[in-house]
Design an enzyme around this catalytic site. Sequence first.
Site: not given
Ligand SMILES: [Zn+2]
Length: 160
Positions: A60, A88, A91
């Site tokens: 991502e 996460c 990202c």
């Molecule tokens: Zn990530």
Amino acid sequence: MNGASERDEHFLRLSFAVARRSLTHGNHPFGCILVDADGRVLIETENGYMPDHDGTAHAERLAATQACRTLSRDVLAASTLYSSAEPCAMCAGAIYWAGIGRVVYGLSEHRLRGVTGNHPENPTLDLPCRDVFASGQRPTEVLGPLLEEEAEALHEGVWT
Ligand SMILES: [Zn+2]
């Protein structure tokens, strides 16, 4: 275009296919695609951990960077990023800074953490992406987890 639709499931499964391909390329089984308002796939990215052991090369994050460099603000705002796993904190931050308007993900970070444990190559950062987006100053719509069993199956036998 709120809520899960056949279109969302279709594109999410495409991101699963990218994740599978990432694994066959010797990388972690994560993948994502960026789709514009008309349903065109603009970007697809696999995890990029290898060959440089780049722990920041999440699919991502790579997609968000590429999107920033190549797409207009309007296109970004109207696009959806489909990711095999929940973005996460890093990202989600990159998606926010890119100005991508919508995210659909398969496997939640919380469940991924149960799968990876504290594996040195992926000590999952278990923070809901909604918490990151909620701290921003422009809205990012989030849908997920979705098709979570299929998304989790991508990781079978990988983090042992
Ligand atoms: Zn990530």
